[in-house]
Design a protein around this motif. Structure first.
Motif, PDB file in Angstrom:
ATOM      1  N   ARG A  93       0.842  -1.137   0.079  1.00 51.98           N
ATOM      2  CA  ARG A  93      -0.247   0.096  -0.312  1.00 51.98           C
ATOM      3  C   ARG A  93       0.766   1.277  -0.082  1.00 51.98           C
ATOM      4  NH1 ARG A  93      -5.294  -1.157   3.413  1.00 51.98           N
ATOM      5  NH2 ARG A  93      -5.689  -3.561   3.007  1.00 51.98           N
ATOM      6  N   VAL A  94       1.972   1.243   0.762  1.00 50.46           N
ATOM      7  CA  VAL A  94       2.605   2.346   0.667  1.00 50.46           C
ATOM      8  C   VAL A  94       3.656   2.658  -0.360  1.00 50.46           C
ATOM      9  CG1 VAL A  94       4.435   3.700   2.479  1.00 50.46           C
ATOM     10  CG2 VAL A  94       2.558   2.268   3.531  1.00 50.46           C
ATOM     11  N   ILE A  95       4.348   1.860  -0.898  1.00 51.05           N
ATOM     12  CA  ILE A  95       5.229   1.877  -1.736  1.00 51.05           C
ATOM     13  C   ILE A  95       4.835   2.697  -3.102  1.00 51.05           C
ATOM     14  CG2 ILE A  95       7.130   0.929  -3.417  1.00 51.05           C
ATOM     15  CD1 ILE A  95       7.776  -0.890  -1.165  1.00 51.05           C
ATOM     16  N   PRO A  96       3.528   1.968  -3.680  1.00 46.66           N
ATOM     17  CA  PRO A  96       2.777   2.696  -4.718  1.00 46.66           C
ATOM     18  C   PRO A  96       2.310   4.026  -4.195  1.00 46.66           C
ATOM     19  CG  PRO A  96       2.033   0.271  -4.231  1.00 46.66           C
ATOM     20  CD  PRO A  96       2.829   0.680  -3.337  1.00 46.66           C
ATOM     21  N   ASN A  97       2.141   4.497  -3.338  1.00 43.74           N
ATOM     22  CA  ASN A  97       1.713   5.764  -2.862  1.00 43.74           C
ATOM     23  C   ASN A  97       2.643   6.829  -2.408  1.00 43.74           C
ATOM     24  OD1 ASN A  97      -1.495   5.840  -2.956  1.00 43.74           O
ATOM     25  ND2 ASN A  97      -0.798   3.701  -2.407  1.00 43.74           N
ATOM     26  N   ARG A  98       3.958   6.333  -2.520  1.00 42.06           N
ATOM     27  CA  ARG A  98       5.135   7.013  -1.892  1.00 42.06           C
ATOM     28  C   ARG A  98       5.429   8.435  -2.259  1.00 42.06           C
ATOM     29  NH1 ARG A  98       6.812   4.108  -6.160  1.00 42.06           N
ATOM     30  NH2 ARG A  98       8.365   4.969  -7.340  1.00 42.06           N
ATOM     31  N   HIS A  99       4.740   8.709  -3.502  1.00 44.29           N
ATOM     32  CA  HIS A  99       4.943  10.193  -4.192  1.00 44.29           C
ATOM     33  C   HIS A  99       3.751  11.079  -3.509  1.00 44.29           C
ATOM     34  CE1 HIS A  99       7.237   8.494  -8.158  1.00 44.29           C
ATOM     35  NE2 HIS A  99       8.048   8.937  -6.868  1.00 44.29           N
ATOM     36  N   LEU A 100       2.560  10.401  -3.378  1.00 42.79           N
ATOM     37  CA  LEU A 100       1.606  11.332  -2.767  1.00 42.79           C
ATOM     38  C   LEU A 100       1.455  11.465  -1.423  1.00 42.79           C
ATOM     39  CD1 LEU A 100      -1.381   9.375  -5.121  1.00 42.79           C
ATOM     40  CD2 LEU A 100      -0.065  11.536  -5.454  1.00 42.79           C
ATOM     41  N   ARG A 101       2.045  10.359  -0.743  1.00 47.49           N
ATOM     42  CA  ARG A 101       2.151  10.359   0.776  1.00 47.49           C
ATOM     43  C   ARG A 101       3.566  10.050   1.059  1.00 47.49           C
ATOM     44  NH1 ARG A 101      -3.050   9.920   1.674  1.00 47.49           N
ATOM     45  NH2 ARG A 101      -4.450   8.976   0.066  1.00 47.49           N
ATOM     46  N   PRO A 102       4.557  10.974   0.833  1.00 43.42           N
ATOM     47  CA  PRO A 102       6.108  10.899   1.231  1.00 43.42           C
ATOM     48  C   PRO A 102       6.412  10.581   2.643  1.00 43.42           C
ATOM     49  CG  PRO A 102       5.479  13.184   0.613  1.00 43.42           C
ATOM     50  CD  PRO A 102       4.293  12.429   0.383  1.00 43.42           C
ATOM     51  N   ALA A 103       5.435  11.231   3.537  1.00 47.97           N
ATOM     52  CA  ALA A 103       5.381  11.140   4.976  1.00 47.97           C
ATOM     53  C   ALA A 103       5.300   9.793   5.264  1.00 47.97           C
ATOM     54  CB  ALA A 103       4.711  12.111   5.745  1.00 47.97           C
ATOM     55  N   ALA A 104       4.234   9.147   4.970  1.00 44.00           N
ATOM     56  CA  ALA A 104       4.093   7.750   4.952  1.00 44.00           C
ATOM     57  C   ALA A 104       5.262   6.629   4.632  1.00 44.00           C
ATOM     58  CB  ALA A 104       2.740   7.385   4.435  1.00 44.00           C
ATOM     59  N   PHE A 105       5.806   7.049   3.708  1.00 39.59           N
ATOM     60  CA  PHE A 105       6.845   6.295   2.980  1.00 39.59           C
ATOM     61  C   PHE A 105       8.211   6.363   4.057  1.00 39.59           C
ATOM     62  CE2 PHE A 105      10.316   5.827  -0.372  1.00 39.59           C
ATOM     63  CZ  PHE A 105      10.224   4.249  -0.602  1.00 39.59           C
ATOM     64  N   ARG A 106       8.286   7.606   4.290  1.00 39.42           N
ATOM     65  CA  ARG A 106       9.406   7.559   5.367  1.00 39.42           C
ATOM     66  C   ARG A 106       9.045   6.989   6.591  1.00 39.42           C
ATOM     67  NH1 ARG A 106      14.519  10.316   4.955  1.00 39.42           N
ATOM     68  NH2 ARG A 106      15.085  10.893   7.210  1.00 39.42           N
ATOM     69  N   LEU A 107       8.020   7.108   7.213  1.00 40.80           N
ATOM     70  CA  LEU A 107       7.522   6.204   8.290  1.00 40.80           C
ATOM     71  C   LEU A 107       7.547   4.598   8.006  1.00 40.80           C
ATOM     72  CD1 LEU A 107       4.642   8.257   9.651  1.00 40.80           C
ATOM     73  CD2 LEU A 107       6.791   7.993  10.693  1.00 40.80           C
ATOM     74  N   TYR A 108       7.193   4.277   7.090  1.00 40.08           N
ATOM     75  CA  TYR A 108       7.351   2.748   6.489  1.00 40.08           C
ATOM     76  C   TYR A 108       9.026   2.350   6.555  1.00 40.08           C
ATOM     77  CZ  TYR A 108       8.176  -0.832   3.152  1.00 40.08           C
ATOM     78  OH  TYR A 108       8.213  -1.893   2.353  1.00 40.08           O
ATOM     79  N   MET A 109       9.642   3.280   6.089  1.00 47.13           N
ATOM     80  CA  MET A 109      10.983   2.706   6.153  1.00 47.13           C
ATOM     81  C   MET A 109      11.861   2.764   7.426  1.00 47.13           C
ATOM     82  SD  MET A 109      12.703   4.407   2.407  1.00 47.13           S
ATOM     83  CE  MET A 109      12.140   6.063   2.792  1.00 47.13           C
ATOM     84  N   GLU A 110      11.446   3.925   8.153  1.00 46.86           N
ATOM     85  CA  GLU A 110      11.778   3.822   9.746  1.00 46.86           C
ATOM     86  C   GLU A 110      11.464   2.444  10.402  1.00 46.86           C
ATOM     87  OE1 GLU A 110      13.786   5.769  11.043  1.00 46.86           O
ATOM     88  OE2 GLU A 110      13.917   7.468   9.680  1.00 46.86           O
ATOM     89  N   LEU A 111      10.399   1.995  10.176  1.00 48.91           N
ATOM     90  CA  LEU A 111       9.812   0.811  10.854  1.00 48.91           C
ATOM     91  C   LEU A 111      10.746  -0.494  10.365  1.00 48.91           C
ATOM     92  CD1 LEU A 111       6.023   1.209  10.986  1.00 48.91           C
ATOM     93  CD2 LEU A 111       7.591   1.483  12.828  1.00 48.91           C
ATOM     94  N   LEU A 112      10.805  -0.394   8.995  1.00 54.91           N
ATOM     95  CA  LEU A 112      11.679  -1.425   8.353  1.00 54.91           C
ATOM     96  C   LEU A 112      12.840  -1.492   8.912  1.00 54.91           C
ATOM     97  CD1 LEU A 112      11.126  -1.501   4.623  1.00 54.91           C
ATOM     98  CD2 LEU A 112      10.773  -3.190   5.988  1.00 54.91           C
TER      99      LEU A 112
END
Length: 936
Positions: A93-112
């Motif tokens: 869900r997050v990676i395809p939407n990383r441009h629209l929701r860059p903050a979510a992508f950042r948080l996703y990578m931090e959790l990884l």
């Protein structure tokens, strides 16, 4: 996939708790406690796959706010959701939407970065058909990889490989490099779920620039995260397995990596990773040790290992692979004997599952796996060669892990294989296994033990077991020499009088443990080098008759000398234990006490070959059967009070508690202790029993011993979920009374796949023989009242004491009793609530001992502690005096004054701490103080 639920209202409640916590800005820890407690009480397993699905769906995208991500992070940190499920759901869900929701992508990578590299995560998550189907529907493994994951190890490889592949494609796409690939698109990145269209009037150039900078930073972080996957020991080896099993996909992956190295500006801008560094990491995964290379390294290192001490060989190959391959075993072994906690799941079950997973991940044979297991446990023992004094379990627990738990793990693995083909194993007339009938795992066990003999530095026995090792070597030497001697005389032989050196080591004790569990027969005594030679005759100093297990089995009476002999030496067979158990159930009162004393002696601590049977018999005796013809009004347990007290005292040491934990007996033990506490805690102490040694015990003494032991089975003074903070395993954090009873009841299952597991069969047999019906916390009304009060004391300040109630009267009695030594000859204590003075109290010699049931005292103790602390805060008594005696008297409510702790707020903090402990551990100390102190 719809979330599968046992009851839809459970997940409705969880979702509502989540929304409320998010709206109110609740502490994520508090939310996690509420959710965990709710799921535990509903019987939902943790970590929960359904909860992972619910949280990801909640965030994406209606609640994509920092507070919701904090809740998810706390759930991952406390392991109430499995990270191996959360991240595929987020990736999709997050990676395809990383441009629209860059903050979510950042948080996703931090959790990884925080959670995907955890060692235990890859080998401990439960996997079933439903989970595999679900993940395949989310990430389309079968469509992309051309095959469907059929087992745990394959699924882990697919998840890690697909995660790195998605990050790689995202990095290439962000820099416009994906068009340079042959496919010109990604197999992973789908179109965004929605469009992020700003209104014309809401356009903000500064905000747009900030968003673009965030996207650029995310791309750099994404590239660095790919490098971390290739660098981490665990994930790099998993990627190596992907290269071995999916060469075409790996080739595609490498081409994309080369494209990134040659053209990526994000890689050039990274401060932690360079193009050459990424190329070396990729080459390192490509050139990881193959099986042939590992075999060659093993041959080169074995000779060196046998000649050097353990400390110098720590970095060499152990078993057939690097020691890091077996690092999860070291971690689990150390966790299993953590003196601050016990586990509701047996070490046998945990290690068996871990061994299977490591074998799959490391691609090792059973020979290699068994050798790695033996060496890991031997290192585990050698780390505690010189035990120190203290409450932490030390050498005895480690030896239990080596000789009992590990042997049972291997026995279960062998039985699992041989039960699948029962006709494939043949037996000789004397019950020994015919070599041509061995299963493959049994053959691998033999070969692993033969290889183990070469690692002499690992086999040096600790001082406390040298005698047992020498006896094991002497036993083998006598059999090889053709000398048959009964066990009753064997223990009395002075090995110094033997004509040949009979020195043994841990290897001889391991072999004896395997023989005792029918994994080997005595033909192993003839292995080259196992014994030092042969003898022609025994020493002439043998006694004609000795008290011991053989004499007892032949009918000798349980005299004091015999009891001492049986307590000091472990039983050698199940038949001996069975006779002791029968005497504990059907014998006279003195025989029951003697039998209980014997079971809690050397057979429990050092009876490694029969230890599991000793633990099972003791557990069953704590729930003794109703005597034939019993028709009393009170519980039949009252009749067994002396025997129960002996058992409770005998298994109270920390080492003994940990031994019960290793064998998976904590849930059943908790159920028995709750029953004993309920019965004896409700008794007025007007009945006592005299033990053979002349000591008298009361119902309070039995209750105190049972209650103190019960408190060791969970961290009673913390909210349940707090135990999961840090490195504590998720199961360990659930050791609440309700959870222990749920696990205990689950052992009653007697059908289906459960009985295919040998260890589960053993647990089911013990539970069914003790109490074949489920039991719940509602079965213990007194305990339940105290437990609810205990939780209330943790959650809030103390309240609810009403003037004139029985509890208030008990508080007054206890306060006057505790303070009469201090106030002897002076005015008696002021009442807790009325504030009025009373007449002079009775003297110490004439003050009556209160005849109160233990549960009544426990209910009053928090109020006693609160009154005592209030008195100290107001300066009437010192905190030092309070801590040296027990909760003390209250004083009149006067203005705040200086005291040992300078401020009223300090007093409230200390009071809160006592609230959390007063209804449990301090209550037991109070009982012991009041009813065992001869001056009272």
């Amino acid at each position: 996939m719809e979330v599968s639920v046992q009851c839809s209202s459970i997940w409705d409640d969880v979702l509502e708790l989540t929304k409320v916590a998010q709206e109110k800005g609740c502490d994520p820890l508090v939310w996690a406690i509420q959710v965990s407690s709710h799921l535990t009480s509903a019987g939902a397993p943790l970590p929960s796959i359904e909860l992972a699905h619910l949280l990801v769906s909640h965030i994406c995208w209606e609640n994509n706010v920092p507070s919701a991500w904090k809740l998810l992070e706390k759930a991952l940190a406390l392991k109430i959701v499995p990270s191996l499920i959360v991240f595929p759901l987020l990736s999709n869900r997050v990676i395809p939407n990383r441009h629209l929701r860059p903050a979510a992508f950042r948080l996703y990578m931090e959790l990884l970065k925080r959670h995907i590299f955890t060692l235990k995560m890859h080998v401990s998550m439960p996997i079933n058909e439903k989970v595999m189907d679900y993940l395949d529907s989310v990430l389309h493994f079968s469509q992309i990889f051309g095959r469907r994951a059929e087992e745990h190890g394959t699924l882990v490889i697919d998840i890690i490989f697909s995660t790195v592949f998605q990050l790689l494609d995202a990095s290439l796409d962000d820099e416009g490099l994906l068009q340079l690939t042959p496919e010109k698109k990604s197999r992973w990145l789908n179109k965004p779920e929605d469009m992020d269209l700003d209104g014309f009037n809401s356009y903000d150039a500064e905000m747009f620039e900030h968003k673009e900078r965030r996207k650029s930073m995310n791309t750099v972080m994404c590239v660095e995260l790919i490098g971390k996957f290739l660098q981490n020991k665990v994930t790099s080896r998993i990627l190596y397995l992907a290269r071995q099993n999916m060469p075409a996909h790996w080739e595609d992956f490498i081409q994309r990596i080369e494209l990134l190295i040659a053209n990526s500006s994000a890689l050039q801008n990274s401060e932690v990773l360079t193009p050459d560094g990424l190329r070396q990491l990729t080459s390192g995964v490509h050139n990881l040790l193959s099986r042939d290379c590992r075999a060659n390294s093993l041959r080169e290192s074995q000779a060196l290992m046998a000649s050097k001490p353990l400390a110098t060989c720590a970095g060499l190959f152990l078993g057939t692979s690097c020691s890091s391959f077996w690092l999860p075993l070291d971690l689990v072994l150390e966790d299993a004997i953590d003196g601050s906690q016990v586990s509701a799941t047996s070490a046998i079950e945990i290690i068996t599952g871990l061994v299977k997973s490591l074998q799959a991940i490391n691609c090792t044979s059973c020979h290699e796996t068994f050798l790695g297991l033996w060496m890991a446990v031997l290192r585990f023992v050698q780390r505690e060669r010189d035990p120190i004094e203290g409450p932490v379990p030390r050498l005895e627990t480690r030896l239990c892990m080596l000789f009992s738990i590990t042997t049972l793990v291997i026995a279960d693995l062998i039985e699992e294989e041989e039960s699948a083909d029962p006709n494939g194993i043949e037996h000789s007339m004397d019950g020994h296994f015919e070599k041509q009938g061995y299963g493959q795992r049994r053959k691998d066990l033999i070969s692993s033990l033969q290889s183990l003999a070469g690692y002499q530095s690992l086999l040096i026995p600790p001082e406390s077991v040298i005698s047992a090792a020498n006896q094991a070597a002497a036993k083998a030497m006598m059999l090889v020499s053709g000398i048959n001697i009964g066990s009753a005389y064997f223990e009395c032989i002075n090995l110094k009088d033997m004509p040949t050196n009979c020195s043994g080591n841990l290897y001889h004790l391991i072999i004896e443990a395997c023989i005792a569990r029918k994994l080997l027969d005595t033909s192993v005594y003839f292995w080259p080098g196992y014994v030092n030679g042969r003898i022609n005759q025994l020493p002439h100093s043998l006694p004609t008759q000795v008290p011991g297990w053989s004499s007892f089995l032949k009918g000798s009476m349980l005299t004091p000398v015999m009891v001492n002999a049986l307590v000091s030496s472990p039983a050698s067979s199940l038949a001996e234990l069975e006779k002791i158990f029968e005497m504990a159930v059907k014998g006279s009162d003195d025989e029951k006490i003697a039998a209980a004393t014997i079971l809690c002696g050397a057979s429990l601590i050092r009876g490694w070959n029969i230890q599991e049977h000793t633990v099972y018999f003791i557990t069953r005796l704590l729930s003794p059967p109703v005597p034939a013809g019993y028709c009393g009004k009170d519980s039949h347990l009252i009749c067994y009070a002396p025997m129960l007290n002996v058992l409770l005292v005998g298994i109270a040491p920390v080492d003994c508690v940990q031994i019960f934990s290793l064998h998976g007996m904590v849930p059943q033990l908790a159920g028995s202790l709750m029953t004993i506490c309920e019965v004896f805690g409700s008794c007025v102490p007007d009945v006592s029993w005299k033990l053979p040694g002349g000591e008298e015990i009361s119902a309070h003494a039995v209750f105190s011993n049972a209650f103190a032991l019960l408190l060791k089975l969970w961290r009673f003074n913390h909210p349940p979920i707090e135990y999961g903070v840090g490195d504590v395993p998720p199961v360990g954090c659930q050791l609440t009374p309700e959870y222990l009873l749920l696990v205990r009841n689950s052992h009653l299952v007697s059908s289906g796949n459960i009985l295919k597991d040998p260890h589960r069969r053993r647990l089911a047999a013990v539970v069914n023989s003790s109490s074949p019906n489920p039991i719940f916390l509602d079965s213990f009304p007194k305990l339940k009242v105290w437990y609810r009060q205990h939780l209330a004391c943790i959650a809030s300040t103390l309240s609810g004491l009403v003037n004139g109630t029985p509890v208030h009267q008990t508080v007054d009695v206890l306060l006057n009793m505790m303070f009469r030594k201090i106030n002897r000859g002076s005015q008696s204590l002021t009442s807790v609530t009325s504030g009025s003075s009373s007449s002079s109290g009775p003297s110490e010699d004439t003050y009556p001992r209160p005849k109160l049931p233990a549960w009544d005292i426990l209910e009053a103790v928090p109020f006693v502690a609160d009154a005592a602390l209030t008195a100290c805060a107001h300066g009437k008594y010192s905190y030092l005096l309070l801590l040296r005696t027990s909760p003390r008297n209250s004083a009149k409510k006067n203005p705040k004054s200086s005291s040992t702790l300078s401020s009223f707020s300090s007093h409230r903090r200390l009071s809160r701490l006592v609230h959390m402990s007063s209804s449990s551990r301090r209550s037991t100390r109070l009982l012991v103080f009041m009813f065992k102190n001869p001056t009272l």
